[in-house]
Motif scaffolding. Structure first.
Motif, short mmCIF file in Angstrom:
data_model
loop_
_atom_site.label_atom_id
_atom_site.label_comp_id
_atom_site.label_asym_id
_atom_site.label_seq_id
_atom_site.Cartn_x
_atom_site.Cartn_y
_atom_site.Cartn_z
N ALA A 87 41.31 45.19 33.49
CA ALA A 87 42.10 44.20 34.23
C ALA A 87 41.41 42.85 34.19
O ALA A 87 40.17 42.79 34.20
CB ALA A 87 42.28 44.63 35.68
N VAL A 88 42.20 41.79 34.14
CA VAL A 88 41.65 40.44 34.22
C VAL A 88 42.46 39.64 35.23
O VAL A 88 43.64 39.92 35.46
CB VAL A 88 41.65 39.72 32.85
CG1 VAL A 88 40.66 40.37 31.90
CG2 VAL A 88 43.04 39.70 32.23
N ILE A 89 41.80 38.63 35.81
CA ILE A 89 42.44 37.78 36.80
C ILE A 89 41.91 36.37 36.61
O ILE A 89 40.70 36.16 36.49
CB ILE A 89 42.18 38.30 38.24
CG1 ILE A 89 42.82 37.39 39.28
CG2 ILE A 89 40.70 38.50 38.51
CD1 ILE A 89 42.83 37.99 40.68
N ASN A 90 42.82 35.38 36.59
CA ASN A 90 42.34 34.01 36.43
C ASN A 90 42.15 33.35 37.79
O ASN A 90 42.50 33.93 38.83
CB ASN A 90 43.28 33.21 35.53
CG ASN A 90 44.68 33.03 36.11
OD1 ASN A 90 44.87 32.95 37.32
ND2 ASN A 90 45.66 32.93 35.24
N SER A 91 41.60 32.16 37.78
CA SER A 91 41.25 31.51 39.04
C SER A 91 42.49 31.11 39.83
O SER A 91 42.39 30.83 41.03
CB SER A 91 40.36 30.29 38.78
OG SER A 91 40.88 29.50 37.73
N GLY A 92 43.66 31.11 39.18
CA GLY A 92 44.90 30.85 39.90
C GLY A 92 45.55 32.10 40.45
O GLY A 92 46.59 32.02 41.13
N GLY A 93 44.97 33.25 40.18
CA GLY A 93 45.49 34.51 40.71
C GLY A 93 46.36 35.30 39.75
O GLY A 93 46.87 36.36 40.11
N GLY A 94 46.56 34.80 38.54
CA GLY A 94 47.33 35.55 37.56
C GLY A 94 46.57 36.79 37.11
O GLY A 94 45.36 36.73 36.88
N ILE A 95 47.26 37.91 36.99
CA ILE A 95 46.63 39.21 36.74
C ILE A 95 47.28 39.91 35.56
O ILE A 95 48.50 39.83 35.38
CB ILE A 95 46.73 40.11 38.00
CG1 ILE A 95 45.87 39.55 39.14
CG2 ILE A 95 46.29 41.54 37.68
CD1 ILE A 95 46.07 40.27 40.46
N PHE A 96 46.44 40.63 34.80
CA PHE A 96 46.95 41.48 33.72
C PHE A 96 46.15 42.77 33.74
O PHE A 96 44.92 42.75 33.80
CB PHE A 96 46.81 40.78 32.36
CG PHE A 96 47.41 41.55 31.23
CD1 PHE A 96 46.64 42.39 30.45
CD2 PHE A 96 48.76 41.45 30.96
CE1 PHE A 96 47.19 43.13 29.41
CE2 PHE A 96 49.33 42.16 29.93
CZ PHE A 96 48.54 43.00 29.15
#
Length: 115
Positions: A49-58
């Motif tokens: 799983a990954v998450i960016n600093s804006g909260g987007g998740i995959f």
């Protein structure tokens, strides 16, 4: 230089839960992607799983619905809540952070799911 320190791995029975944490330190660009990969015995490293600093998740296909990734931007820390663990989740779990052309990895933490 950026350092990543993971914690929270261990031995758990099938159906159990674990929570991994990873704290990043050093010079870190505000807009970044943090997340988790894993490598099981005899397998290639795969996305968890990954998450960016804006909260987007995959999420990777094998964990969606069972694992939850989150982060605390103020602490540069990413978490992985793992529920309904299966023996096939056994792997070394690696934390990563990246932005632009920079990419850093932690040393890995072992998760073993066994009765």
């Amino acid at each position: 230089q950026v350092q990543l320190v993971e914690s929270g791995g261990g031995l758990v029975q099938p159906g159990g839960s674990l929570r991994l944490s990873c704290a990043a330190s050093g010079t870190i660009f505000t807009s970044n992607v943090m997340g988790w990969y894993r490598q099981g015995p005899g397998k290639q490293r795969e996305l968890v799983a990954v998450i960016n600093s804006g909260g987007g998740i995959f999420y990777g296909d094998s964990v969606e619905g069972r694992f939850t990734v989150s982060r605390d931007n103020g602490k540069n820390t990413v978490y992985l809540q793992m529920n309904s663990l299966k023996p096939e989740d056994t792997a070394v779990y690696y934390c990563t952070i990246r932005w632009d052309r920079y990419e850093y990895w932690g040393q890995g933490t072992q998760v073993t799911v066994s009765s």
